[in-house]
Motif scaffolding. Structure first.
Motif, PDB file in Angstrom:
ATOM      1  N   LEU A   1       0.816  -1.208   0.000  1.00 14.91           N
ATOM      2  CA  LEU A   1       0.000   0.000   0.000  1.00 14.91           C
ATOM      3  C   LEU A   1       0.850   1.260   0.000  1.00 14.91           C
ATOM      4  N   ARG A   2       2.001   1.211   0.645  1.00 10.92           N
ATOM      5  CA  ARG A   2       2.769   2.432   0.869  1.00 10.92           C
ATOM      6  C   ARG A   2       3.885   2.665  -0.129  1.00 10.92           C
ATOM      7  N   GLU A   3       4.343   1.619  -0.806  1.00  9.31           N
ATOM      8  CA  GLU A   3       5.478   1.761  -1.718  1.00  9.31           C
ATOM      9  C   GLU A   3       5.025   1.655  -3.168  1.00  9.31           C
ATOM     10  N   ASP A   4       5.726   2.350  -4.033  1.00  2.00           N
ATOM     11  CA  ASP A   4       5.456   2.282  -5.466  1.00  2.00           C
ATOM     12  C   ASP A   4       6.224   1.120  -6.085  1.00  2.00           C
ATOM     13  N   GLY A   5       5.673   0.543  -7.136  1.00  2.00           N
ATOM     14  CA  GLY A   5       6.410  -0.416  -7.943  1.00  2.00           C
ATOM     15  C   GLY A   5       6.528  -1.814  -7.388  1.00  2.00           C
ATOM     16  N   LEU A   6       5.776  -2.147  -6.341  1.00  2.00           N
ATOM     17  CA  LEU A   6       5.825  -3.494  -5.794  1.00  2.00           C
ATOM     18  C   LEU A   6       4.793  -4.401  -6.466  1.00  2.00           C
ATOM     19  N   VAL A   7       5.155  -5.661  -6.618  1.00  2.00           N
ATOM     20  CA  VAL A   7       4.236  -6.672  -7.140  1.00  2.00           C
ATOM     21  C   VAL A   7       3.845  -7.588  -5.983  1.00  2.00           C
ATOM     22  N   MET A   8       2.554  -7.713  -5.722  1.00  2.00           N
ATOM     23  CA  MET A   8       2.075  -8.623  -4.686  1.00  2.00           C
ATOM     24  C   MET A   8       1.647  -9.924  -5.345  1.00  2.00           C
ATOM     25  N   VAL A   9       2.275 -11.020  -4.964  1.00  2.00           N
ATOM     26  CA  VAL A   9       1.913 -12.349  -5.467  1.00  2.00           C
ATOM     27  C   VAL A   9       1.095 -13.023  -4.381  1.00  2.00           C
ATOM     28  N   ALA A  10      -0.153 -13.394  -4.691  1.00  2.00           N
ATOM     29  CA  ALA A  10      -1.072 -13.771  -3.621  1.00  2.00           C
ATOM     30  C   ALA A  10      -2.087 -14.799  -4.062  1.00  2.00           C
ATOM     31  N   THR A  11      -2.652 -15.467  -3.066  1.00  2.00           N
ATOM     32  CA  THR A  11      -3.876 -16.220  -3.282  1.00  2.00           C
ATOM     33  C   THR A  11      -5.027 -15.225  -3.175  1.00  2.00           C
ATOM     34  N   ILE A  12      -6.251 -15.697  -3.396  1.00  2.00           N
ATOM     35  CA  ILE A  12      -7.389 -14.779  -3.337  1.00  2.00           C
ATOM     36  C   ILE A  12      -7.662 -14.297  -1.921  1.00  2.00           C
ATOM     37  N   ALA A  13      -6.850 -14.771  -0.942  1.00  2.00           N
ATOM     38  CA  ALA A  13      -6.967 -14.249   0.420  1.00  2.00           C
ATOM     39  C   ALA A  13      -6.601 -12.772   0.475  1.00  2.00           C
TER      40      ALA A  13
END
Length: 631
Positions: free
Chosen positions: A292-304
């Protein structure tokens, strides 16, 4: 969901009639008027009546209960399942000058007591509660003592037992009307078919409420579904050529896949974080906060991960595995482009996805009706994947919204797929299954393809399958072509999945094909290709938001983003809580020099003008030049 959805359009033709609601909208959010159904929904609640609202992510649902909470006497109570995000939601409202608080299990006793005292003293405009907290008798007695302006039930689709995100505690929310019959209620969701909408109304005792169904189209999102072929490499090419340095979400079906994919991206130099229910709670919280706070990050996640994520500059949502339903797919892809700027919904989809989902349904807990419902959800998702018509039109039709023709911004519109008569290949595949079945044998897709291609592998030979009359009769297609045939036959129900090992068998529909009574049109499998953006020469800035700005304006925009990043870091809040990219773009385009001029820009309300105006004006004047490390 909070304030990144709360955007309103300014009428250039007429000045809206001043009302208490519009005065609040202008003063607090800095918008001149509501858009779409927002004004009608707000008036319904202000009149003390109930409402059921279906509005896509980014459509401005939050304004529909936030504005009435500030206009009506008392405190607006927001029921939300998003405990991990309540602090951010309150921070975003506080930055607007709204008196907001929350009650949940993350608070210390003295923090909870202070919030309760503020509620009873009439010092809160909005209070966020989890449904689990509301069922506690102590909380109900607390609300009995407070003056309540309204109840807002956010993520109302969680009440649907046939939906994609069922939460049992939502079933108890009909008690709101029973215990506080004079308090208006508004239930809101971004994803619901007609059937789910009826279920929401019934279970929440809202059958008499006025229903508002907004336009589900998100025209800024480009929908693309590609055949899966080395999915990690496909994802890497997609990120490097189309979204370098931009924020996005990658969804995977399993926790192990999340971990592998995040590690792979990190190794390739792309900052990525994992998120799934198996991680330590603090790790999940920290990763979510960084995203939420940083630019340019990729979040790899389950639908959780993702519900309620109020990050407006998510430029892409990628799926490495097939979603279970169109509702889930629509909600997940809707987390991209909440700021209205161009974004991409990208999905890699293959034969193994279909086999896995069919097997999961076959072995799932629940009765036959439950499995049939899961099957219908999957069938609709597969139809979207295999369509040869406009994907957006089919997606909107699923939610009961008639299309207006080809959208021009999905892969099937940009590169219309070709179809061919696959009846004979289908008969060859089905005939192979029949001949194996006569021997009491069942096998998966790979073994069937080996037989059709005439591959005398050790396994095919040892099992005596070189003697089958269908051995080697499928050389008109290569392996990729045959796997496409199997995938499409599975998707259309002409082949079924059986047993724990995902072996293939016939279905009731198979006989008509074998007898020549049914034709089988199939999509032509596209050749593997490099990313579309690279082929077309399209380029993006790191922010994805400067395309319409001139050189000096774009330079100012980047200075404003750097100032915003430094300010947000100092205050410990996400950058969008300070200002959205869309507001900074307007500032960069107009370059105001006075507080009065700054206050006319959409998205700058009174509280933000007072708090951030001097910093904006100093940055415009060139006085604030944070170094790159603050970005």
């Amino acid at each position: 969901m909070p304030t990144s959805e709360a955007r309103a359009e300014t009428s250039a033709v007429t000045t809206p009639e001043p009302t208490p609601a519009r005065e609040v909208l202008r003063r607090v959010w800095g918008y001149d008027d509501f858009r779409g159904d927002q004004a009608a929904i707000v008036e319904e609640i202000l009149a003390g009546r109930d409402a059921l609202v279906l509005m896509p992510t980014g459509g401005g649902k939050s304004l529909c209960y936030q504005v009435p909470s500030l206009v009506r006497a008392g405190t607006g109570i927001v029921i939300s399942p998003l405990i991990a995000l309540m602090a951010d939601q309150v921070d975003a409202l506080s930055a607007l000058g709204v008196r907001a608080g929350f009650l949940n299990s993350t608070q210390l006793p003295h923090e909870r007591a202070a919030t309760e005292q503020a509620l009873l003293a009439g010092e809160l405009d909005l209070l966020y509660l989890a449904p689990e907290r509301l069922r506690v008798a102590e909380t109900q007695r607390l609300l009995d003592q407070a003056r309540i302006a309204l109840f807002a039930i956010d993520e109302a689709h969680c009440v649907s037992q046939w939906g994609h995100d069922f939460r049992p505690d939502y079933l108890r929310l009909s008690m709101l009307h029973e215990r506080w019959p004079d308090v208006p209620r508004i239930a809101l969701t971004a994803t619901a078919t007609d059937a789910t909408r009826r279920e929401i109304a019934t279970r929440l005792d809202l059958t008499g409420a006025r229903q508002f169904v907004a336009d589900f189209d998100r025209p800024n999102i480009q929908y693309r579904i590609v055949p899966k072929n080395s999915p990690q490499q496909q994802l890497l090419a997609f990120l490097r050529t189309e979204h370098p340095g931009e924020s996005g979400i990658v969804y995977c079906l399993s926790r192990a896949s999340v971990e592998r994919t995040a590690a792979f991206l990190e190794k390739q130099g792309i900052p990525a974080l994992p998120y799934h229910a198996g991680l330590d709670r603090q790790v999940r919280s920290d990763n979510q906060a960084r995203f939420l706070r940083e630019d340019g990050l990729v979040m790899v996640a389950t639908i959780a991960f993702g519900m309620g994520i109020d990050k407006p500059d998510v430029r892409f949502v990628a799926h490495l595995d097939l979603p279970k339903s169109v509702e889930g797919y629509y909600q997940e892809t809707g987390r991209a482009g909440r700021d209205g700027l161009p974004s991409t919904a990208w999905l890699a989809y293959g034969l193994a996805d279909v086999v896995q989902h069919r097997k999961m349904i076959e072995t799932s807990e629940g009765d036959a009706a439950h499995r049939r419902n899961l099957g219908r959800h999957l069938d609709a998702m597969l139809a979207l994947c295999e369509t040869v018509t406009c994907r957006r039109e089919q997606l909107l039709a699923y939610f009961g919204q008639p299309g207006s023709g080809a959208c021009g911004n999905c892969d099937t519109c940009l590169e219309p797929p070709q179809t061919w008569d696959g009846t004979i290949p289908a008969q060859k595949l089905l005939s192979t299954i029949v001949r194996l079945d006569r021997r009491g044998q069942r096998y998966g897709a790979g073994h069937l393809v080996d037989i059709l291609l005439g591959r005398a592998t050790d396994r095919v030979t040892s099992l005596g399958h070189t003697d089958l009359t269908t051995f080697g009769i499928g050389t008109e297609l290569d392996e990729r072509g045959w796997r496409g045939v199997v995938r499409q036959l599975l998707a259309t129900g002409l082949v079924g999945v059986e047993g724990d090992y995902g072996t293939l068998g016939l279905t009731e529909a198979s006989g008509a094909v074998l007898r020549g009574e049914r034709e089988v049109p199939l999509r032509t499998e596209p050749e593997p290709r490099r990313s579309r953006a690279k082929a077309s020469g399209r380029s993006r800035s790191a922010s994805g938001a400067t395309a319409e700005l001139s050189g000096p304006q774009a330079e100012l925009f980047e200075r404003l983003r750097a100032w915003r990043a430094a300010t947000a870091k100092e205050q410990g809040v996400p950058a969008y809580v300070v200002f959205h990219d869309a507001t900074l773009r307007a500032v960069a385009a107009q370059a105001p020099t006075t507080t009065g001029e700054l206050g006319t820009i959409s998205g700058i309300g009174a509280a933000k003008l007072e708090r951030y105006g001097p910093g904006l004006l100093a940055t415009i004047a060139g006085e604030n030049r944070p170094d790159d490390s603050s970005r």
